[in-house]
Design an enzyme around this catalytic site. Structure first.
Site, PDB file in Angstrom:
ATOM      1  N   ARG A 177       0.848  -1.227   0.000  1.00 20.55           N
ATOM      2  CA  ARG A 177       0.000   0.000   0.000  1.00 20.55           C
ATOM      3  C   ARG A 177       0.871   1.260   0.000  1.00 20.55           C
ATOM      4  O   ARG A 177       0.543   2.249   0.654  1.00 20.55           O
ATOM      5  CB  ARG A 177      -0.927   0.044   1.215  1.00 20.55           C
ATOM      6  CG  ARG A 177      -1.818  -1.130   1.368  1.00 20.55           C
ATOM      7  CD  ARG A 177      -2.915  -1.185   0.307  1.00 20.55           C
ATOM      8  NE  ARG A 177      -3.805  -2.277   0.621  1.00 20.55           N
ATOM      9  CZ  ARG A 177      -3.574  -3.539   0.285  1.00 20.55           C
ATOM     10  NH1 ARG A 177      -2.518  -3.859  -0.449  1.00 20.55           N
ATOM     11  NH2 ARG A 177      -4.426  -4.486   0.633  1.00 20.55           N
ATOM     12  N   SER A 185     -10.331  -1.196   4.588  1.00  9.62           N
ATOM     13  CA  SER A 185      -9.429  -1.447   5.724  1.00  9.62           C
ATOM     14  C   SER A 185      -8.905  -0.121   6.250  1.00  9.62           C
ATOM     15  O   SER A 185      -8.310   0.647   5.497  1.00  9.62           O
ATOM     16  CB  SER A 185      -8.232  -2.290   5.282  1.00  9.62           C
ATOM     17  OG  SER A 185      -8.690  -3.460   4.676  1.00  9.62           O
ATOM     18  N   GLU A 205      -4.216   3.042   7.100  1.00 10.96           N
ATOM     19  CA  GLU A 205      -4.052   2.900   5.640  1.00 10.96           C
ATOM     20  C   GLU A 205      -4.749   4.064   4.947  1.00 10.96           C
ATOM     21  O   GLU A 205      -4.346   4.516   3.879  1.00 10.96           O
ATOM     22  CB  GLU A 205      -4.684   1.565   5.207  1.00 10.96           C
ATOM     23  CG  GLU A 205      -4.523   1.276   3.726  1.00 10.96           C
ATOM     24  CD  GLU A 205      -5.095  -0.069   3.314  1.00 10.96           C
ATOM     25  OE1 GLU A 205      -4.947  -1.045   4.077  1.00 10.96           O
ATOM     26  OE2 GLU A 205      -5.679  -0.133   2.226  1.00 10.96           O
TER      27      GLU A 205
END
Ligand code: FAD
Length: 337
Positions: A158, A234, A330
């Site tokens: 990510r 998430s 995130e």
């Protein structure tokens, strides 16, 4: 002007500018430089990984550059250049129809193509950087153009150069994918093999479209639909810790999920830690932890960005206290003064 975001948080900006070509973007940038000198500038996609802490006291740019251009094609693969404003999942469906493979596992991840290259989206053992050939962008400060080959994008979990050193500096306008014409399903991720068997398929007879539909089915059963309950997927990254730290935790929690990561480190499941700490389904005011997936924070009832932030901080503090692990969000936090 109102900014759309999948958390469903009410937030405004000075002006939201949508452009449909690189020339239109340059024109918009010229106008912004003269009309809004000194104000912050943010490029967004569909707002599915953003948490606006307050109103955005600046200008928001959004791409609606569309189109798929075949740059090169052989009997084995295709180089397809895609406009950053295309919806990623729509491109995946289109690619499968054309017989171009490699992105099936990323089906149904919300958001645009440009953002996918920024975020290095990933799911079911595949990251978009696995199929990115190059990324093209325009500098927000001086409108100069630049192309980055995949190796220059500093892709990680990510992570990318666009989320790191170049964050907020470029508008991604096009992304080129190298896709295979031979379907090789990637099924290593735990639940997939079982789900495929349950759906009555074998690996040898499975088509890319079958795999896409199975993944869509799993995702729909596990994740809340932002249209029904605001969320950004998430909320935290899965923490990567030293082996000694993982061993220590495993001696206390033998059932703790853990996966090998680069450099001999170990990746843990943030959702498991949050659930273990008792947060699943819990609310803090109008913000809550989803009752089926502890990694997802939801806007239960008209939450503000600060409500979600308060819940995020409470969870981080608790996980640090109980497990000695610093959870890293995130989601991108956006705040102006
Ligand atoms: C229900 C749900 C499930 C999700 N599941 C997953 C998942 O499985 N895997 C995963 O990786 N992610 C997942 N996400 C997160 C999200 O889908 C991705 O991060 C996606 O890439 C965000 O796309 P977006 O267009 O909404 O970008 P935004 O959220 O609007 O922006 C994300 C970032 O990209 C930047 N950006 C966007 N477009 C451009 C551009 N053209 N040029 C420069 N910068 C740009 C923004 O500044 C921001 O920093 C999920 C989100 C939701 C709501």
């Amino acid at each position: 002007m109102k900014i759309d975001n999948t958390f469903g948080i009410e937030t405004q900006c000075r002006e939201l500018i949508t452009y449909d070509s690189e020339d239109a973007l340059r024109e918009a940038l010229n106008r912004i430089r003269s009309q809004y000198k000194g104000l912050p500038l943010l490029h967004i996609g569909c707002g599915s990984n953003l948490l606006f802490i307050n109103d955005y006291n600046g200008i928001i740019l959004k791409s609606s550059i569309k189109g798929v251009n075949i740059k090169e094609e052989t009997e084995n693969e295709v180089l397809a250049e895609v406009g950053a404003g295309e919806i990623c999942d729509e491109f995946i469906a289109y690619a499968i129809q054309r017989g171009w493979y490699g992105m099936e596992n990323l089906s149904l991840i919300p958001g645009q193509i440009g953002a996918a290259a920024v975020q290095n989206i990933g799911a079911y053992g595949v990251e978009v950087c696995n199929v990115i050939e190059e990324v093209h962008g325009i500098c927000l400060a001086d409108s100069s153009e630049r192309t980055w080959m995949r190796d220059e994008c500093q892709y990680g979990y990510r992570q990318s150069i666009f989320k790191g050193a170049l964050w907020g500096k470029y508008a991604i306008t096009r992304v080129t994918f190298r896709l295979s014409k031979h379907f090789k399903p990637k099924l290593q991720y735990g639940g997939l093999v079982k789900a495929i068997e349950e759906a009555g398929f074998k690996e040898s007879t499975l088509s890319a479209e079958n795999l896409r539909q199975i993944i869509i089915g799993i995702r729909r059963s596990k994740l809340p639909d932002p249209k029904e309950q605001g969320n950004a997927g998430s909320f935290f990254k899965n923490p990567v810790v030293a082996k000694e730290k993982a061993d220590l935790l495993l001696s206390k929690y033998p059932g703790m999920p853990n996966y090998p990561a680069d450099g001999g480190k170990v990746k843990l499941a943030a959702g498991w830690l949050i659930e273990q700490a008792g947060w699943k389904g819990k609310s803090l005011g109008p913000a809550a932890v989803h009752d089926r997936q502890a990694l997802v924070l939801v806007n239960k009832d008209g939450a503000t960005g600060r409500d979600i932030l308060r819940l995020c901080e409470a969870i981080r503090k608790d996980i640090a206290y109980k497990f000695g692990i610093e959870l890293e969000p995130e989601v991108n936090f956006i705040e102006t003064h």
